[in-house]
Design a protein around this motif. Structure first.
Motif, short mmCIF file in Angstrom:
data_model
loop_
_atom_site.label_atom_id
_atom_site.label_comp_id
_atom_site.label_asym_id
_atom_site.label_seq_id
_atom_site.Cartn_x
_atom_site.Cartn_y
_atom_site.Cartn_z
N SER A 5 13.01 20.13 -10.74
CA SER A 5 14.41 19.72 -10.96
C SER A 5 14.68 19.49 -12.45
CB SER A 5 14.73 18.45 -10.17
OG SER A 5 13.88 17.40 -10.58
N LYS A 6 13.73 18.88 -13.18
CA LYS A 6 13.93 18.65 -14.61
C LYS A 6 13.94 19.98 -15.38
CE LYS A 6 11.90 14.05 -14.67
NZ LYS A 6 10.84 13.20 -15.20
N LEU A 7 13.06 20.92 -14.98
CA LEU A 7 13.05 22.23 -15.64
C LEU A 7 14.37 22.97 -15.40
CD1 LEU A 7 9.42 23.52 -15.03
CD2 LEU A 7 10.45 22.84 -17.19
N LEU A 62 17.30 21.61 -14.89
CA LEU A 62 18.31 20.94 -15.69
C LEU A 62 18.21 21.36 -17.16
CD1 LEU A 62 20.55 18.78 -15.78
CD2 LEU A 62 18.75 17.11 -16.29
N ILE A 63 16.98 21.43 -17.70
CA ILE A 63 16.80 21.86 -19.09
C ILE A 63 17.25 23.30 -19.27
CG2 ILE A 63 15.04 22.34 -20.85
CD1 ILE A 63 13.51 19.89 -19.77
N ASP A 84 5.11 15.28 -17.89
CA ASP A 84 5.36 15.49 -16.47
C ASP A 84 6.75 16.09 -16.28
OD1 ASP A 84 3.55 15.21 -14.53
OD2 ASP A 84 3.93 13.09 -14.11
N LEU A 85 6.82 17.38 -15.99
CA LEU A 85 8.11 18.04 -15.75
C LEU A 85 8.09 18.60 -14.34
CD1 LEU A 85 8.62 20.01 -19.08
CD2 LEU A 85 9.68 17.88 -18.42
#
Length: 152
Positions: free
Chosen positions: A7-9, A11-12, A3-4
């Motif tokens: 916002s997480k993408l 940040l990565i 589950d991405l």
């Protein structure tokens, strides 16, 4: 799978930009994309193979049940046939003892057909009205019929 969220993408992506630098990032992203594609294809192939094997197992089970049912039906038919044969043998012996008759064959009847007198199903007036050819054209007549008209 994983589950991405957006916002997480982001940040990565920011961490990858800092660690790898802007020059190497597109090449690394392409490599990661191709590897992810290969992994997805492999997972899909494994799933398809598992589904095929499950379908084959189910078909084998169905085949076994159908064969068992066919054997049972065949056995019941054979037992019924043997009982009928016994009954007919008993009746046949008593009948043959009582009456001994010659076999009766049906008498031949001529079909009263003459294959030389076949008639066409389409009437001549219908053929004439619709331009159906009833006679063969000679080569010269065909040339004359399809010759282009002269323009004067």
């Amino acid at each position: 799978m994983i589950d991405l969220g957006i916002s997480k993408l982001a940040l990565i992506g920011a961490i990858a930009l800092i660690v790898l630098g802007p020059e190497k990032l597109p090449r690394v992203a392409r490599t990661v994309g191709t590897l992810l594609g290969k992994a997805q294809r492999y997972v899909n192939d494994v799933k398809a193979e598992v589904n095929r094997s499950m379908d084959l197992d189910e078909l084998r089970r169905m085949k076994d049940t159908v064969q068992d049912a066919a054997r049972e039906v065949e056995h019941s038919i054979q037992s019924g046939a043997s009982e009928l044969e016994k009954q007919f043998a008993d009746v046949g012996q008593s009948f043959s003892e009582s009456v001994e008759a010659a076999p009766v064959y049906p008498e031949y009847k001529h079909p009263r057909k003459n294959w030389r007198l076949k008639q066409g199903a389409t009437p001549q007036w219908y053929k004439a009205r619709n331009g159906v050819r009833t006679k063969a054209l000679s080569g010269a007549a065909r040339v004359a019929r399809y010759r282009p008209h002269k323009i004067n």
